[in-house]
Design a protein around this motif. Structure first.
Motif, PDB file in Angstrom:
ATOM      1  N   PHE B  25       0.877  -1.173   0.000  1.00 56.99           N
ATOM      2  CA  PHE B  25       0.000   0.000   0.000  1.00 56.99           C
ATOM      3  C   PHE B  25       0.908   1.214   0.000  1.00 56.99           C
ATOM      4  O   PHE B  25       1.540   1.509   1.009  1.00 56.99           O
ATOM      5  CB  PHE B  25      -0.877   0.035   1.246  1.00 56.99           C
ATOM      6  CG  PHE B  25      -1.933  -1.036   1.284  1.00 56.99           C
ATOM      7  CD1 PHE B  25      -3.017  -1.006   0.414  1.00 56.99           C
ATOM      8  CD2 PHE B  25      -1.844  -2.076   2.194  1.00 56.99           C
ATOM      9  CE1 PHE B  25      -3.992  -1.987   0.456  1.00 56.99           C
ATOM     10  CE2 PHE B  25      -2.815  -3.065   2.241  1.00 56.99           C
ATOM     11  CZ  PHE B  25      -3.885  -3.015   1.365  1.00 56.99           C
ATOM     12  N   GLN B  28       4.209   1.205   1.985  1.00 59.12           N
ATOM     13  CA  GLN B  28       4.229   0.145   2.995  1.00 59.12           C
ATOM     14  C   GLN B  28       4.059  -1.230   2.345  1.00 59.12           C
ATOM     15  O   GLN B  28       3.088  -1.495   1.658  1.00 59.12           O
ATOM     16  CB  GLN B  28       3.089   0.400   3.995  1.00 59.12           C
ATOM     17  CG  GLN B  28       3.087  -0.556   5.158  1.00 59.12           C
ATOM     18  CD  GLN B  28       1.770  -0.478   5.919  1.00 59.12           C
ATOM     19  OE1 GLN B  28       0.820   0.151   5.484  1.00 59.12           O
ATOM     20  NE2 GLN B  28       1.740  -1.158   7.063  1.00 59.12           N
ATOM     21  N   ALA B  49       0.400 -10.754  15.177  1.00 56.12           N
ATOM     22  CA  ALA B  49       0.229  -9.488  15.887  1.00 56.12           C
ATOM     23  C   ALA B  49      -0.731  -8.581  15.137  1.00 56.12           C
ATOM     24  O   ALA B  49      -0.984  -8.767  13.949  1.00 56.12           O
ATOM     25  CB  ALA B  49       1.580  -8.805  16.047  1.00 56.12           C
ATOM     26  N   SER B  50      -1.240  -7.600  15.849  1.00 61.02           N
ATOM     27  CA  SER B  50      -2.148  -6.633  15.238  1.00 61.02           C
ATOM     28  C   SER B  50      -1.410  -5.815  14.178  1.00 61.02           C
ATOM     29  O   SER B  50      -0.275  -5.400  14.381  1.00 61.02           O
ATOM     30  CB  SER B  50      -2.686  -5.718  16.333  1.00 61.02           C
ATOM     31  OG  SER B  50      -3.497  -4.730  15.777  1.00 61.02           O
ATOM     32  N   THR B  52      -0.433  -6.891  11.164  1.00 66.07           N
ATOM     33  CA  THR B  52       0.522  -7.609  10.317  1.00 66.07           C
ATOM     34  C   THR B  52      -0.074  -7.986   8.972  1.00 66.07           C
ATOM     35  O   THR B  52       0.647  -8.467   8.104  1.00 66.07           O
ATOM     36  CB  THR B  52       0.994  -8.906  11.003  1.00 66.07           C
ATOM     37  OG1 THR B  52      -0.141  -9.572  11.534  1.00 66.07           O
ATOM     38  CG2 THR B  52       1.981  -8.622  12.096  1.00 66.07           C
ATOM     39  N   GLY B  53      -1.369  -7.799   8.798  1.00 65.16           N
ATOM     40  CA  GLY B  53      -1.949  -8.072   7.478  1.00 65.16           C
ATOM     41  C   GLY B  53      -2.861  -9.279   7.412  1.00 65.16           C
ATOM     42  O   GLY B  53      -3.100  -9.809   6.335  1.00 65.16           O
ATOM     43  N   HIS B 210      -7.464 -13.688  17.701  1.00 64.90           N
ATOM     44  CA  HIS B 210      -6.457 -13.434  18.733  1.00 64.90           C
ATOM     45  C   HIS B 210      -6.700 -14.320  19.944  1.00 64.90           C
ATOM     46  O   HIS B 210      -5.984 -14.211  20.932  1.00 64.90           O
ATOM     47  CB  HIS B 210      -6.514 -11.963  19.170  1.00 64.90           C
ATOM     48  CG  HIS B 210      -6.035 -11.011  18.119  1.00 64.90           C
ATOM     49  ND1 HIS B 210      -4.740 -10.988  17.674  1.00 64.90           N
ATOM     50  CD2 HIS B 210      -6.676 -10.053  17.417  1.00 64.90           C
ATOM     51  CE1 HIS B 210      -4.606 -10.049  16.748  1.00 64.90           C
ATOM     52  NE2 HIS B 210      -5.778  -9.478  16.564  1.00 64.90           N
TER      53      HIS B 210
HETATM   54  N1  LIG Z   1      -6.776  -0.217   2.227  1.00 67.55           N
HETATM   55  C1  LIG Z   1      -5.597  -0.017   2.825  1.00 67.55           C
HETATM   56  N2  LIG Z   1      -4.812   1.021   2.458  1.00 67.55           N
HETATM   57  C2  LIG Z   1      -3.633   1.224   3.046  1.00 67.55           C
HETATM   58  N3  LIG Z   1      -3.121   0.453   3.996  1.00 67.55           N
HETATM   59  C3  LIG Z   1      -3.840  -0.594   4.427  1.00 67.55           C
HETATM   60  C4  LIG Z   1      -5.121  -0.879   3.865  1.00 67.55           C
HETATM   61  N4  LIG Z   1      -5.619  -1.981   4.467  1.00 67.55           N
HETATM   62  C5  LIG Z   1      -4.694  -2.355   5.366  1.00 67.55           C
HETATM   63  N5  LIG Z   1      -3.623  -1.531   5.358  1.00 67.55           N
HETATM   64  C6  LIG Z   1      -2.415  -1.667   6.177  1.00 67.55           C
HETATM   65  O1  LIG Z   1      -2.022  -3.006   6.164  1.00 67.55           O
HETATM   66  C7  LIG Z   1      -1.557  -3.408   7.439  1.00 67.55           C
HETATM   67  C8  LIG Z   1      -2.252  -4.670   7.847  1.00 67.55           C
HETATM   68  O2  LIG Z   1      -3.623  -4.394   8.094  1.00 67.55           O
HETATM   69  P1  LIG Z   1      -4.618  -5.511   8.560  1.00 67.55           P
HETATM   70  O3  LIG Z   1      -5.940  -4.852   8.733  1.00 67.55           O
HETATM   71  O4  LIG Z   1      -4.552  -6.656   7.653  1.00 67.55           O
HETATM   72  O5  LIG Z   1      -4.053  -5.932   9.980  1.00 67.55           O
HETATM   73  P2  LIG Z   1      -4.535  -7.149  10.885  1.00 67.55           P
HETATM   74  O6  LIG Z   1      -3.449  -8.154  10.895  1.00 67.55           O
HETATM   75  O7  LIG Z   1      -5.871  -7.591  10.470  1.00 67.55           O
HETATM   76  O8  LIG Z   1      -4.591  -6.454  12.309  1.00 67.55           O
HETATM   77  P3  LIG Z   1      -5.688  -6.644  13.481  1.00 67.55           P
HETATM   78  O9  LIG Z   1      -5.357  -7.874  14.196  1.00 67.55           O
HETATM   79  O10 LIG Z   1      -5.492  -5.427  14.318  1.00 67.55           O
HETATM   80  O11 LIG Z   1      -7.011  -6.662  12.808  1.00 67.55           O
HETATM   81  C9  LIG Z   1      -1.783  -2.233   8.368  1.00 67.55           C
HETATM   82  O12 LIG Z   1      -0.546  -1.608   8.594  1.00 67.55           O
HETATM   83  C10 LIG Z   1      -2.685  -1.311   7.603  1.00 67.55           C
HETATM   84  O13 LIG Z   1      -2.343   0.033   7.867  1.00 67.55           O
END
Ligand SMILES: Nc1ncnc2c1ncn2[C@@H]1O[C@H](COP(=O)(O)OP(=O)(O)OP(=O)(O)O)[C@@H](O)[C@H]1O
Ligand SMILES: [Mg+2]
Lengths: 262, 270
Positions: B25, B28, B49-50, B52-53, B210
């Motif tokens: 993204f 990133q 972890a929170s 991580t995607g 989690h």
């Molecule tokens: N549409 C988007 N545009 C830009 N960045 C994004 C987008 N969707 C997710 N991200 C980025 O991707 C990364 C992973 O997001 P994701 O929501 O998959 O985390 P997660 O592992 O599900 O976390 P959690 O356990 O908190 O839900 C984050 O750093 C987020 O900022």
């Protein structure tokens, strides 16, 4: 210097992209109309929202527009000693120009902004993603009823606007200036052709399509907006954009259709 | 150092396959080459972890996000190459719970759950009513049918989302944090429910959670996502025993290790 050209290139791409999106959006919506079973209920609901609930505003603005046309028209025609043409002047002005344009602008303010905000919020809170994951086509489910309702309602609202405006013009002409009732309406019958009505009808159909199309598309692609359509502020900014763009488009197309059909 | 899935011995057909999926993204880099396989009738649990995607991986599987590199296949079809109609065909066997539930906020609870039935099937009002109420009762929501999403608590919203995801008896389910925001009793109930419906319907499941280690009870495979890669995908027993340093750190931490210095630890537990 290089940054300057990069900026130009970038802006050009953004511009093409956003207009390309508008095109794709319309094609997909129209396609969804023909590839799936037609459902009447959602269309009726949208007709209620776009059409029925705009009626009062249209009555009101139509009346005052007709009245001011009567006032100004009488003043102008009086200079040439031809007050007898007041009926034709008011009717032609309303049917060919002001009826379709002002109706469209009022509906943009009332329903266009609401459509954009509603769809934008659904995009923002992943409701559109949820629809897609349920294999429900959002173009069919969300957009096409609104588009059909817009195309259906605008001519009707415009007709209401025209009729009430013509009455408003008569009220002023008769009430203030004591013009002849017979000549007001008779002149109108004689001078308003099918061509005038056709122009008004074409305009209102095009405006109906245009205003729903732009409002819905802006909301639908909120997340791809240049300024970033995030959160409440993103929705409000995009809605403002949509209102401005659709109003301007209505005026531009008004000119184009007039030029083509005159 | 992404590890190849230890599923060679598994011979049920592949439902979902991610190969070398990279996603960025802007600047990133969120996914740096994810390989994952989900077999029919099995449950994959993704932990990590929170931020991580994990949610991003699910959205790839749903075809909502396209990978920057790599392929996502569902039922052997490359999602990126499908047109809208074909994508809908694939999605028609999905049941999805979004992390934020993504309820339709201008519809009440009943209509939210009924929508898939109304739009996708030709059932009568009575049939639809029966199914919707059945699912809502399962989720303990029969008293809230008239409420709107804004009038619900976070955990209730999750349960409405689950009812909606399950109402069409999907073949593949995606649950993004199904029990976050639920109390222990409710989440245990939900796990029992998952277990029973899974036994009954035999769906394939991808669950992000989690709730470790409890969620392991449901898992056939557990995948740890860290540093944009799958650090190992294996049955839960192996996962908990794994020598892989990242998995071990993860497991130990979920077992209550705080990684404080000795001094701090003495203070913490004092
Ligand atoms: N549409 C988007 N545009 C830009 N960045 C994004 C987008 N969707 C997710 N991200 C980025 O991707 C990364 C992973 O997001 P994701 O929501 O998959 O985390 P997660 O592992 O599900 O976390 P959690 O356990 O908190 O839900 C984050 O750093 C987020 O900022
Ligand atoms: Mg997430």
């Amino acid at each position: 210097m290089r940054a300057f050209f990069e900026k130009i290139g970038y802006e050009t791409l953004r511009f093409l992209e956003s207009y390309g999106r508008l095109g794709i959006f319309l094609v997909r919506t129209l396609k969804s109309l023909f590839t799936s079973a037609f459902k009447l209920r959602p269309v009726l609901r949208q007709i209620h929202f776009i059409g029925v609930r705009s009626t009062f505003v249209i009555l009101f603005t139509g009346l005052f527009t007709g009245m001011v046309l009567g006032l100004q028209g009488y003043y102008t025609l009086n200079k040439f000693g031809s007050e007898g043409f007041l009926g034709s002047a008011v009717a032609l002005g309303l049917i060919r120009e002001l009826g379709p344009v002002l109706t469209a602008l009022m509906v943009i303010g009332r329903a266009g902004s609401a459509i954009c905000a509603e769809i934008g919020i659904m995009r923002n809170s992943e409701q559109i993603d949820a629809l897609e994951c349920m294999a429900i086509d959002p173009y069919r489910y969300l957009i096409s009823p609104k588009l059909l309702a817009g195309i259906f309602c605008l001519p009707l609202l415009t007709a209401i606007f025209d009729v009430i405006g013509i009455l408003g013009g008569y009220l002023v002409g008769f009430g203030l200036f004591r013009i002849n009732t017979g000549s007001y309406f008779q002149g109108m019958y004689l001078n308003v052709d099918w061509a005038d009505i056709k122009m008004g009808l074409v305009k209102s159909l095009v405006f109906g399509l245009l205003l729903v199309w732009i409002a819905a598309c802006k909301g639908f692609y909120l997340h791809l907006e240049r300024t970033g359509g995030f959160g409440a502020e993103g929705v409000s900014r995009t809605t403002t954009d949509a209102v401005v763009l659709s109003s301007v488009s209505v005026l531009v197309w008004d000119y184009l259709i007039s030029a083509l059909m005159i | 150092m992404s590890t190849v899935n230890s599923q060679a011995q598994n011979n049920s057909p592949v439902v979902i396959e991610l190969a070398g999926v990279k996603k960025r993204f802007g600047r990133q880099m969120v996914l740096r080459g994810v390989d994952l396989v989900v077999h029919e009738g099995r449950t994959l649990v993704i932990v990590g972890a929170s931020g991580t995607g994990k949610s991003v991986i699910i959205k790839h599987m749903l075809g909502l996000i396209n990978p920057s590199r790599g392929t996502v296949k569902v039922f052997g079809r490359d999602l990126q190459r499908l047109n809208r109609r074909e994508l809908n065909e694939v999605r028609s066997s999905f049941g999805v719970l979004f992390q934020n539930a993504a309820l339709f906020d201008s519809m009440n609870v009943y209509d939210n759950v009924a929508l898939p039935l109304r739009e996708r099937t030709r059932q009568s009002k009575e049939e639809i009513h029966g199914k919707v109420m059945g699912k809502l009762e399962l989720m303990g929501l029969e008293k809230s049918v008239d409420k709107f999403p804004a009038q619900l608590s976070g955990g209730m919203r999750k349960r409405v989302g689950l009812a909606r995801a399950l109402v069409l008896d999907p073949k593949v389910v995606f649950f993004d944090e199904p029990t976050t925001g639920l109390d222990v009793h409710k989440s245990n109930e939900l796990y029992r429910l998952f277990y029973r419906t899974q036994q009954q319907l035999g769906y394939t499941a991808v669950i992000v959670s989690h709730d470790v280690p409890k969620i392991f009870k449901l898992a056939d495979e557990v995948a740890l996502l860290a540093d944009g890669q799958v650090q190992g995908c294996m049955p839960p027993e192996d996962f908990q025993m794994s020598e892989q340093p990242m998995i071990r750190a993860f497991v130990e931490e979920t077992m209550g290790h705080l990684y404080l210095s000795d001094e701090e630890e003495a203070d913490f537990y004092a």
